[in-house]
Design an enzyme around this catalytic site. Sequence first.
Site, mmCIF file in Angstrom:
data_model
loop_
_atom_site.group_PDB
_atom_site.id
_atom_site.type_symbol
_atom_site.label_atom_id
_atom_site.label_comp_id
_atom_site.label_asym_id
_atom_site.label_seq_id
_atom_site.Cartn_x
_atom_site.Cartn_y
_atom_site.Cartn_z
ATOM 1 N N GLY A 47 28.612 96.302 2.934
ATOM 2 C CA GLY A 47 28.480 95.319 1.861
ATOM 3 C C GLY A 47 28.325 93.928 2.422
ATOM 4 N N GLN A 52 27.910 84.957 2.749
ATOM 5 C CA GLN A 52 27.913 85.382 4.160
ATOM 6 C C GLN A 52 26.566 85.160 4.836
ATOM 7 O OE1 GLN A 52 29.770 89.435 3.293
ATOM 8 N NE2 GLN A 52 30.567 88.931 5.317
ATOM 9 N N CYS A 102 35.089 92.904 8.414
ATOM 10 C CA CYS A 102 34.178 91.996 7.735
ATOM 11 C C CYS A 102 33.145 91.502 8.737
ATOM 12 C CB CYS A 102 34.984 90.815 7.177
ATOM 13 S SG CYS A 102 33.952 89.627 6.306
ATOM 14 N N LEU A 103 31.897 91.476 8.309
ATOM 15 C CA LEU A 103 30.824 91.025 9.215
ATOM 16 C C LEU A 103 30.998 89.566 9.614
ATOM 17 C CD1 LEU A 103 27.858 92.793 7.406
ATOM 18 C CD2 LEU A 103 28.886 93.442 9.596
ATOM 19 N N HIS A 144 36.837 93.292 -1.744
ATOM 20 C CA HIS A 144 36.512 92.526 -0.530
ATOM 21 C C HIS A 144 35.280 91.631 -0.768
ATOM 22 C CE1 HIS A 144 36.050 92.268 4.023
ATOM 23 N NE2 HIS A 144 34.908 91.786 3.580
ATOM 24 N N GLU A 145 34.225 92.234 -1.321
ATOM 25 C CA GLU A 145 32.982 91.462 -1.529
ATOM 26 C C GLU A 145 33.183 90.400 -2.620
ATOM 27 O OE1 GLU A 145 30.909 91.722 0.710
ATOM 28 O OE2 GLU A 145 31.502 93.652 1.518
ATOM 29 N N HIS A 148 34.726 87.258 -1.402
ATOM 30 C CA HIS A 148 33.807 86.343 -0.698
ATOM 31 C C HIS A 148 33.223 85.301 -1.658
ATOM 32 C CE1 HIS A 148 33.508 87.732 3.409
ATOM 33 N NE2 HIS A 148 33.303 88.976 3.041
#
Length: 186
Positions: A47, A52, A102-103, A144-145, A148
Amino acid sequence: MAILKIARMGDEVLKRVAEPVEDPAAPEIAKLADDMRETLEDIGGNGLAAPQVHVSKRMVVYRVAERQIPPGSTMKPIPWRVLVNPVLTPLTEEKKPIWERCLSIPGLHGMVPRYTKVHLEAVGLDGAPIDITAAGFHAMLLQHEYDHLDGILYPMRMTDLSTLSFNTELGETTFIVQRSPEEFVE
Ligand code: NI
């Protein structure tokens, strides 16, 4: 399409509350969604939220690939989805700790308490309503997303920082094996 540069923890764009998308059907939003999907495919992630990739808008792209679902799980893979202007509501007061990474925080993972069941409403790129009820891993991914979009990264949700670890210390394979099939429910 293009591979986009990922903002890392500390970047101001990750701390902002993102702006709503005014026109979900706008061509630049469709292009952004395509680029986010290509970026995720390139990295092998689940995701990605628009902040991001340095775009402070309320938009998320995600999927759950078959290879990420442990044997014995009841969950089916989820094909690519684009969520524009999502609104997330917990459906339970219960939270359970679940591994996250997380990226924007490469190389690390940690245990984060998350609601075990959530409801999410959004619109798609065609402006049509999207209505999702999710549990377990899927519910964690959405939380999580969604975070962000409000400038929240997973370490800010952690209650036990002793679990914050480098992936190399457990090994990528171990990280996936740690997931229990019970997390992957419909
Ligand atoms: Ni993330």
